[in-house]
Structures are given as structure tokens and as C-alpha cells.
Design an enzyme around this catalytic site. Structure first.
Site, PDB file in Angstrom:
ATOM      1  N   ALA A  12       0.801  -1.218   0.000  1.00  0.00           N
ATOM      2  CA  ALA A  12       0.000   0.000   0.000  1.00  0.00           C
ATOM      3  C   ALA A  12       0.837   1.273   0.000  1.00  0.00           C
ATOM      4  O   ALA A  12       0.331   2.347  -0.332  1.00  0.00           O
ATOM      5  CB  ALA A  12      -0.929  -0.009   1.211  1.00  0.00           C
ATOM      6  N   ARG A  16       8.309  -3.117  -5.041  1.00  0.00           N
ATOM      7  CA  ARG A  16       9.690  -3.508  -5.291  1.00  0.00           C
ATOM      8  C   ARG A  16       9.709  -4.682  -6.263  1.00  0.00           C
ATOM      9  O   ARG A  16       8.755  -5.487  -6.288  1.00  0.00           O
ATOM     10  CB  ARG A  16      10.403  -3.896  -3.998  1.00  0.00           C
ATOM     11  CG  ARG A  16       9.755  -5.028  -3.250  1.00  0.00           C
ATOM     12  CD  ARG A  16       9.930  -4.962  -1.756  1.00  0.00           C
ATOM     13  NE  ARG A  16       9.276  -3.834  -1.176  1.00  0.00           N
ATOM     14  CZ  ARG A  16       7.970  -3.747  -0.927  1.00  0.00           C
ATOM     15  NH1 ARG A  16       7.162  -4.728  -1.275  1.00  0.00           N
ATOM     16  NH2 ARG A  16       7.449  -2.686  -0.363  1.00  0.00           N
ATOM     17  N   ALA A  80      -5.023  -6.837  -1.243  1.00  0.00           N
ATOM     18  CA  ALA A  80      -6.245  -7.525  -1.662  1.00  0.00           C
ATOM     19  C   ALA A  80      -7.381  -6.539  -1.927  1.00  0.00           C
ATOM     20  O   ALA A  80      -7.197  -5.323  -1.906  1.00  0.00           O
ATOM     21  CB  ALA A  80      -6.659  -8.516  -0.586  1.00  0.00           C
ATOM     22  N   ASP A 238      -0.789 -10.500  -1.198  1.00  0.00           N
ATOM     23  CA  ASP A 238       0.544 -10.409  -0.594  1.00  0.00           C
ATOM     24  C   ASP A 238       0.656 -11.173   0.718  1.00  0.00           C
ATOM     25  O   ASP A 238       1.695 -11.775   1.001  1.00  0.00           O
ATOM     26  CB  ASP A 238       0.984  -8.944  -0.427  1.00  0.00           C
ATOM     27  CG  ASP A 238      -0.031  -8.068   0.280  1.00  0.00           C
ATOM     28  OD1 ASP A 238      -1.033  -8.583   0.814  1.00  0.00           O
ATOM     29  OD2 ASP A 238       0.176  -6.837   0.295  1.00  0.00           O
ATOM     30  N   THR A 239      -0.413 -11.198   1.510  1.00  0.00           N
ATOM     31  CA  THR A 239      -0.345 -11.965   2.756  1.00  0.00           C
ATOM     32  C   THR A 239      -0.260 -13.459   2.467  1.00  0.00           C
ATOM     33  O   THR A 239       0.426 -14.200   3.179  1.00  0.00           O
ATOM     34  CB  THR A 239      -1.557 -11.677   3.647  1.00  0.00           C
ATOM     35  OG1 THR A 239      -1.702 -10.268   3.797  1.00  0.00           O
ATOM     36  CG2 THR A 239      -1.388 -12.298   5.025  1.00  0.00           C
ATOM     37  N   THR A 259       1.927  -2.457   6.552  1.00  0.00           N
ATOM     38  CA  THR A 259       0.887  -1.430   6.642  1.00  0.00           C
ATOM     39  C   THR A 259      -0.307  -1.973   7.417  1.00  0.00           C
ATOM     40  O   THR A 259      -0.930  -1.272   8.212  1.00  0.00           O
ATOM     41  CB  THR A 259       0.455  -0.982   5.234  1.00  0.00           C
ATOM     42  OG1 THR A 259       1.599  -0.450   4.555  1.00  0.00           O
ATOM     43  CG2 THR A 259      -0.619   0.075   5.306  1.00  0.00           C
ATOM     44  N   ASN A 296      -7.435  -9.406  10.443  1.00  0.00           N
ATOM     45  CA  ASN A 296      -6.779  -8.257   9.825  1.00  0.00           C
ATOM     46  C   ASN A 296      -6.879  -7.079  10.789  1.00  0.00           C
ATOM     47  O   ASN A 296      -7.974  -6.622  11.106  1.00  0.00           O
ATOM     48  CB  ASN A 296      -7.485  -7.937   8.502  1.00  0.00           C
ATOM     49  CG  ASN A 296      -6.656  -7.053   7.606  1.00  0.00           C
ATOM     50  OD1 ASN A 296      -5.551  -6.683   7.938  1.00  0.00           O
ATOM     51  ND2 ASN A 296      -7.197  -6.706   6.456  1.00  0.00           N
ATOM     52  N   GLN A 304       2.939   5.212   9.964  1.00  0.00           N
ATOM     53  CA  GLN A 304       3.258   5.834   8.670  1.00  0.00           C
ATOM     54  C   GLN A 304       2.567   7.194   8.558  1.00  0.00           C
ATOM     55  O   GLN A 304       3.159   8.179   8.103  1.00  0.00           O
ATOM     56  CB  GLN A 304       2.813   4.919   7.521  1.00  0.00           C
ATOM     57  CG  GLN A 304       3.637   3.654   7.386  1.00  0.00           C
ATOM     58  CD  GLN A 304       2.983   2.624   6.471  1.00  0.00           C
ATOM     59  OE1 GLN A 304       1.934   2.878   5.862  1.00  0.00           O
ATOM     60  NE2 GLN A 304       3.571   1.450   6.378  1.00  0.00           N
TER      61      GLN A 304
END
EC number: 2.7.1.5
Length: 471
Positions: A12, A16, A80, A238-239, A259, A296, A304
Site C-alpha cells: 500500500a 519492489r 487484496a 501479498d499476505t 501497513t 486483519n 506511517q
């Protein structure tokens, strides 16, 4: 084969491209390209700049060629729930509206009027979050029903990038489950739910599992890059990729720290029971049709935003140091309160919460940071207690993976409040999981057990224990 695979890992706040090289049973990583990702305002909504992100992906691929490396494969993972819709000519019908956009406010309650909350949970097993794709689509149906009717393709963010690379359209299992529109037991789109909500089910594609070779690069891109690659589906959520990197899964809980903080266990079947519903746990898909039973929780997004509110005059490391100097200060906020999802000013919102709950109000940057870290540690402890209650067992170990595992103060806090051993690492867990899924698809690694052994042998893990245990 060269044994090189390229992971595109976009979160988020940043993305990379990381090159993985398998040699002598060890996995080596090299970061090829890194870039910023942020939400932009577009057509009155908070959106992702997917055109710019795809250009960054292409830039990273070209850097491989400049280094004289031609990877055998590439895999893409992102966050997601977010998606785009394409028309019959494969043109975008929608912007990539971000999950932090307020268009889903009140949509959960509207959906529950059509599908009872319990039925929705017991069929999909997915945690209730107001930004889940199901509520995004229902919000679109309320404002622009004609767009849904025109749509011929529903693609989540990594799936859209895969389409741009290959010209092929498919939905991937781990990300699809996050929509709250996939049946937890059949692992297919739940057409009954879609019909009841009046959502065009024809726009959804076949759900393919991780480790699927989707295809190769389009002819145009082969000419542009100077080489071809196989495009492989990792766990595109990604998780889902990060959890592959957990070095120990037996008797351990994982925290994928970034994040967002994802806290849970790997399971072989979905747990769609009243107790899991009560605590709002999710059963997201994982590799080899395993389930990620997790919660979550708002993660390092808060710090951040705090950093941004202070105009980036402090680095993350400096905020940790300032927090360490405020050991006597303690106030706790509920990190999952919607007020922290996208406030105008995170520092102000934290102070208001403490004032409203009659707690000491943090004033300095160190006190604000200490409040955030204390609050995260307490939320982790609560989720872990709920997991142990549901499973009726004690988990002695916590594996913290992802970029957040570099925060030594938070790791120690977790060990202290839970009285459990905390294993921190690997840092680039998501990219690692992405890469080993590609190796499994290509036959270089044969099983998830072999993959985890390779990861364990390749990357260091730091251990933290409760500092306050006597004896």
C-alpha cells in the site's frame, strides 16, 4: 535453467522488484527496483495509479536486462480487495478505487438486508470489513449500475497487471477469497450470493490456484524487454505469499507485519463457526488450498501517517527511539476503530480518542509513537487470546514476518505482553513466498515443506523472549 525468478511485490505504500536466485539449496535475493505507491484523488475518489505502477514494473524488468539477467519467470502480488472492470474491448470501465475510499460507508448494512450476516460468513468464512470487494461492488451498483452491466471482466489489481503482461485474463484463488464472494468449501465464485445482490456474475473468470503458469509475455513486450519470461501466479494476495515464508507453522501463530497486521494460523480447512464469526476472523485462501485463519488488524499504517503528519522530520527509527524514551507514558487506542482508517490527521485523531476515553493525551512525537506501539501490541495480544480460545490450545511461538519485523521495540513488546517466544524474520517474506511459488510452478522446488526448509536455511531469524519472566 538460470534459476532466476522475479517477484513484483507491491504494497500500500511502496513496491519492489526482487530477483531470486536458487543455488546450492539457498535462496538469494537482490532488489532490482523500488518505487513509491500512494493513493491519489481521481474523479472524486481515492484511487491507485495503476498506469504508473505498471510503468514501474516495466522499468524493473528492463533493469534485469541491463544487468545481463534474464529471469525464467515473473510473479506479481499486491494488496487484496481492490479491482478494475473491463468492457468487451478490454478497456477500463472503472478506476482502481482504493479500499480506503468512503464509498463503502454503510454498504455492509445494506448487504445484510439482502443476505443475513451469519449466512454470508458461514458460506464465505471471510472477516467483515467495510472495504471488502463485495461492498465495493454493491456501492458501485448503487451509483453506476450501468457500469456493472457493461463489464465483461472483473480483475483484481495483480490480475490486471498479468493481463497487461500476457493478454490473458484469470482470477487467482488467494486474492479471490478476499472478495467475500467465494464459497469457502467449493472454492468457486458463489453465484447464489452474486444473484441475490444483482451483481453481474458473467464478468468473473475461472479461479486458478497459485503455482499456475498463466502464459508468457506478449509479443510486444518481448520486443520491448529483449527477452521472454513465463508469467506465474504466486499467491497474488501479498499476505498469502508472506505466509509461505513462515519458517515454523506447527504450534505457532504468525504476524505478517506491514501497513496492515495479519495475525493467524495456517489451517487445512475453513473454520466457519459462530465463535470465529463473533471474533471476526477470516478464512482466506492459501497455497495448496490451505486456509489462512487470521484477523486483519490496523498495522503500521498508523505510524506511517504519524510520520507524515510530522512532515517526515523523523525517520521510523527515530520515532522508535523517541517512543523508547517515553516508557512511563501509556494510553491505548482501539486500532481497529474506523476513525483510524483514513483520518485527516492521525495525530489529532489519536489525541481525540484518548481525550474521549479519559486517558492521558499524548503530546510529543515520542508519546504519540509509544501510544501507537502499545496499542498495536495490545491488539495483537487480544487476537492471539481469541485464536487460542477457538483452537482450545496454547501456541508457544509467534513468527513475525515482513518489513515490520525490523521494529525491535515492537517485537519485544509482543514478547512481553504475550509471554511467548517471538521469532522475527524473514523481512522480505512476501517476495520470498512469491519467488518460491514460482520455483514450485517451474519444478525447481517440489513441495511447500521443501520451500519452507529452503527459506529457513537461507534467512536469519531473531528471537525475543519476555524480559519480565523470573527465573
Amino acid at each position: 535453467m538460470s534459476n532466476y525468478s522475479l517477484a513484483v511485490d507491491i504494497g500500500a505504500s511502496s513496491g519492489r522488484l526482487i530477483l531470486g536466485h536458487l543455488a546450492n539449496g539457498k535462496l538469494n535475493l537482490d532488489e532490482i527496483h523500488r518505487f513509491e505507491n500512494k493513493i491519489v484523488k481521481k474523479n472524486e475518489h481515492f484511487c491507485w495509479d495503476i498506469e504508473a505502477l505498471f510503468q514501474e514494473i516495466k522499468t524493473g524488468i528492463k533493469k534485469c536486462n541491463e544487468l545481463g539477467i534474464k529471469p525464467d519467470s515473473i510473479g506479481i502480488d499486491t494488496w487484496a480487495v481492490d479491482y478494475v472492470l473491463l468492457d468487451e474491448h478490454d478497456n477500463l470501465l472503472t478506476d482502481a478505487v482504493a479500499y480506503r475510499d468512503p464509498r463503502t460507508d454503510g454498504m455492509m448494512e445494506e448487504v445484510f438486508k439482502i443476505i443475513p450476516k451469519e449466512k454470508l460468513y458461514f458460506e464465505t468464512g471471510i472477516q467483515f470489513q467495510k472495504f471488502n470487494t463485495i461492498y465495493q461492488l454493491y456501492a458501485l451498483k448503487q451509483t453506476s449500475p450501468e457500469v456493472l452491466q457493461k463489464a465483461k471482466s472483473f480483475l483484481m489489481i495483480p490480475e490486471y497487471f498479468n493481463f497487461l503482461l500476457t493478454g490473458k485474463k484469470a482470477n487467482e484463488y488467494t486474492n479471490a477469497t478476499s472478495t467475500q464472494l467465494v464459497n469457502a468449501f467449493t472454492k468457486k465464485w458463489d453465484h447464489e450470493l452474486l444473484d441475490k445482490l444483482g451483481i453481474n456474475k458473467e464478468m468473473f473468470h475461472e479461479i486458478l490456484p497459485p503455482k499456475t503458469v498463466l502464459g508468457t509475455l506478449s509479443k510486444e513486450l518481448v520486443e520491448e524487454f529483449g527477452f521472454d519470461m513465463k508469467v506465474v501466479l504466486p499467491a497474488t494476495h501479498d499476505t498469502g505469499s508472506a505466509v509461505i515464508s513462515v519458517p515454523e507453522v506447527e504450534d505457532s501463530i504468525y504476524i505478517s507485519s506491514g501497513t496492515w497486521s495479519l495475525i493467524g494460523v495456517e489451517n487445512r480447512f475453513p473454520i466457519c463457526v459462530p465463535q470465529a464469526l463473533k471474533y471476526n476472523f477470516t478464512n482466506e485462501g492459501g497455497i495448496d488450498y490451505r486456509y489462512r485463519f487470521l484477523k486483519n488488524i490496523m498495522g503500521l499504517w498508523m505510524i506511517q501517517e504519524v510520520k507524515r503528519n510530522y512532515h517526515d522530520q523523523y525517520s521510523f527509527a527515530e520515532l522508535v527511539k523517541l517512543a523508547e524514551n517515553e516508557q512511563q507514558f501509556q494510553s491505548i487506542v482501539n486500532v481497529d476503530d474506523d476513525r483510524f482508517l483514513k483520518p485527516d490527521n492521525m495525530v489529532d485523531e489519536i489525541q481525540k480518542y484518548c481525550q474521549e476515553t479519559k486517558q492521558p493525551i499524548p503530546q510529543t512525537p515520542g508519546q504519540i509513537a509509544k501510544c501507537v506501539y502499545d496499542s498495536l501490541a495490545e491488539s495483537y495480544k487480544r487476537a492471539i487470546n481469541e485464536i487460542e480460545e477457538i483452537f482450545e490450545k496454547n501456541f508457544p511461538r509467534i513468527n513475525v514476518i515482513g518489513g515490520g519485523c525490523q521494529n525491535e521495540m515492537l517485537n519485544q513488546m509482543i514478547a512481553n505482553v504475550t509471554n511467548k517466544e517471538v521469532c522475527a524474520g524473514p523481512i522480505e517474506a512476501t517476495a520470498i513466498g512469491n519467488i518460491v511459488a514460482q520455483y514450485m510452478a517451474l519444478g525447481e522446488i517440489h513441495t511447500i515443506q521443501e520451500a519452507r526448509t529452503t527459506i529457513k536455511d537461507s534467512f536469519e531469524v531473531k528471537i525475543y523472549k519476555n524480559q519480565y519472566v523470573r527465573g
